[in-house]
Design a protein around this motif. Sequence first.
Motif, PDB file in Angstrom:
ATOM      1  N   HIS A   5       0.796  -1.234   0.000  1.00 58.85           N
ATOM      2  CA  HIS A   5       0.000   0.000   0.000  1.00 58.85           C
ATOM      3  C   HIS A   5       0.825   1.278   0.000  1.00 58.85           C
ATOM      4  O   HIS A   5       0.259   2.373   0.041  1.00 58.85           O
ATOM      5  N   ILE A   6       2.141   1.141   0.048  1.00 57.35           N
ATOM      6  CA  ILE A   6       2.994   2.337   0.026  1.00 57.35           C
ATOM      7  C   ILE A   6       4.177   2.081  -0.915  1.00 57.35           C
ATOM      8  O   ILE A   6       4.481   0.925  -1.229  1.00 57.35           O
ATOM      9  N   ARG A   7       4.833   3.161  -1.336  1.00 55.86           N
ATOM     10  CA  ARG A   7       6.109   3.045  -2.043  1.00 55.86           C
ATOM     11  C   ARG A   7       7.162   3.698  -1.158  1.00 55.86           C
ATOM     12  O   ARG A   7       6.899   4.733  -0.538  1.00 55.86           O
ATOM     13  N   THR A  18       5.532   7.086   0.112  1.00 50.67           N
ATOM     14  CA  THR A  18       4.387   7.548  -0.683  1.00 50.67           C
ATOM     15  C   THR A  18       3.210   6.607  -0.457  1.00 50.67           C
ATOM     16  O   THR A  18       3.307   5.402  -0.732  1.00 50.67           O
ATOM     17  N   LEU A  19       2.107   7.150   0.061  1.00 53.28           N
ATOM     18  CA  LEU A  19       0.897   6.336   0.235  1.00 53.28           C
ATOM     19  C   LEU A  19       0.380   5.996  -1.158  1.00 53.28           C
ATOM     20  O   LEU A  19       0.266   6.866  -2.018  1.00 53.28           O
ATOM     21  N   ASP A  20       0.079   4.713  -1.369  1.00 53.12           N
ATOM     22  CA  ASP A  20      -0.224   4.268  -2.734  1.00 53.12           C
ATOM     23  C   ASP A  20      -1.358   3.237  -2.728  1.00 53.12           C
ATOM     24  O   ASP A  20      -1.143   2.050  -2.941  1.00 53.12           O
ATOM     25  N   ARG A  21      -2.540   3.739  -2.434  1.00 54.93           N
ATOM     26  CA  ARG A  21      -3.733   2.883  -2.446  1.00 54.93           C
ATOM     27  C   ARG A  21      -4.794   3.633  -3.250  1.00 54.93           C
ATOM     28  O   ARG A  21      -5.817   4.079  -2.700  1.00 54.93           O
ATOM     29  N   PRO A  22      -4.542   3.828  -4.551  1.00 52.19           N
ATOM     30  CA  PRO A  22      -5.342   4.762  -5.347  1.00 52.19           C
ATOM     31  C   PRO A  22      -6.822   4.402  -5.425  1.00 52.19           C
ATOM     32  O   PRO A  22      -7.673   5.289  -5.482  1.00 52.19           O
ATOM     33  N   ASN A  26      -6.211   6.470  -1.014  1.00 51.77           N
ATOM     34  CA  ASN A  26      -5.238   6.305   0.088  1.00 51.77           C
ATOM     35  C   ASN A  26      -5.896   6.233   1.465  1.00 51.77           C
ATOM     36  O   ASN A  26      -5.291   6.644   2.467  1.00 51.77           O
ATOM     37  N   THR A  55       4.101  11.444   1.731  1.00 53.30           N
ATOM     38  CA  THR A  55       3.265  12.082   0.712  1.00 53.30           C
ATOM     39  C   THR A  55       2.248  11.082   0.159  1.00 53.30           C
ATOM     40  O   THR A  55       2.236   9.911   0.555  1.00 53.30           O
ATOM     41  N   GLY A  56       1.367  11.586  -0.713  1.00 51.62           N
ATOM     42  CA  GLY A  56       0.353  10.715  -1.312  1.00 51.62           C
ATOM     43  C   GLY A  56       0.344  10.886  -2.814  1.00 51.62           C
ATOM     44  O   GLY A  56       1.406  11.001  -3.429  1.00 51.62           O
ATOM     45  N   SER A  57      -0.852  10.961  -3.389  1.00 47.20           N
ATOM     46  CA  SER A  57      -0.952  11.107  -4.849  1.00 47.20           C
ATOM     47  C   SER A  57      -1.413  12.531  -5.168  1.00 47.20           C
ATOM     48  O   SER A  57      -1.670  13.328  -4.266  1.00 47.20           O
TER      49      SER A  57
END
Length: 257
Positions: A5-7, A18-22, A26, A55-57
């Motif tokens: 769920h993250i990078r 980076t939060l990565d659950r588009p 997120n 950070t996020g998207s």
Amino acid sequence: MGYEHIRVETKGHVGVITLDRPQALNALCAALIDEVNQALTQFETDDKIGCMVLTGSEKAFAAGADIKEMAELNFIDAYLSDFIASWEQVSRTRKPIIAGVAGYALGGGCELAMMCDFIIAADTAKFGQPEISLGVMPGAGGTQRLTRLIGKSKAMDLCLTGRMMDAEEAERSGLVARVVAASDLMNEVLKAADKIAGFSLPIAMMTKESVNRAYETTLTEGLRFERRLFHSMFATEDQKEGMTAFIDKRKPQFANK
Ligand code: CO8
């Protein structure tokens, strides 16, 4: 380490999460928070890392705690598991951490951003504590950190109406340190993080600890704490290097980066 769920990446001396659950903007599910905590521990214990970024998207930093996961939670389970307590690791990091926020930072998303040392926001950012519309209230700092940051009146407005605040209002209110164009967000955040990582790490950490003390204690005690830490800095080689370099008109080479 593989995350779902993250990078997680390292840029020079900066650790970026980076939060990565588009598919869920997120939303902060338990598994995502576990991963964030693991990544924080990894960067905190990595001698090469001097500053972290969360950070996020473009569309969402985080649209809050995962409502679908929380919907069936009952009081006993929430109480026994101390639900949310483990979500606060961001606020316990000792190295500096910057939140880079674009798009939605709502509920737990806004709270997570406030756990960082400061927020740099894109002009697209939208902050809010909409929990009241779900039949609850903020549970991870929305009534406490937000009130200290923007004052009672605006915190009441946001928490009681659940409305969103844009980036310009957030900066004016003191929630956000700076607002930048969305296309420049990561550049600006990384520039700030890189600058911090270029200073002496123990001095940066003590500076963070001292600013945070302002929230926990009286002015007299806070000033005493600040002065003690300030005195201790004269025992570091980085103080000698920083001041000698200024006098010699050259860039300092800090030993403890
Ligand atoms: N939880 C779970 N799923 C979510 C969440 C969420 N918080 N937010 C969005 N999603 C999902 C949607 O269900 C949707 O999924 P699907 O496509 O499967 O239906 C997908 O993300 C896209 O969302 P929308 O279609 O709603 O996108 P829109 O662009 O139309 O709207 C909004 C965007 C306005 C952000 C809207 O999604 C929204 O209002 N989301 C909920 C915001 C909210 O109420 N947040 C507060 C949650 S409660 C909370 O955070 C308590 C804090 C507890 C402490 C946390 C500690 C860190």
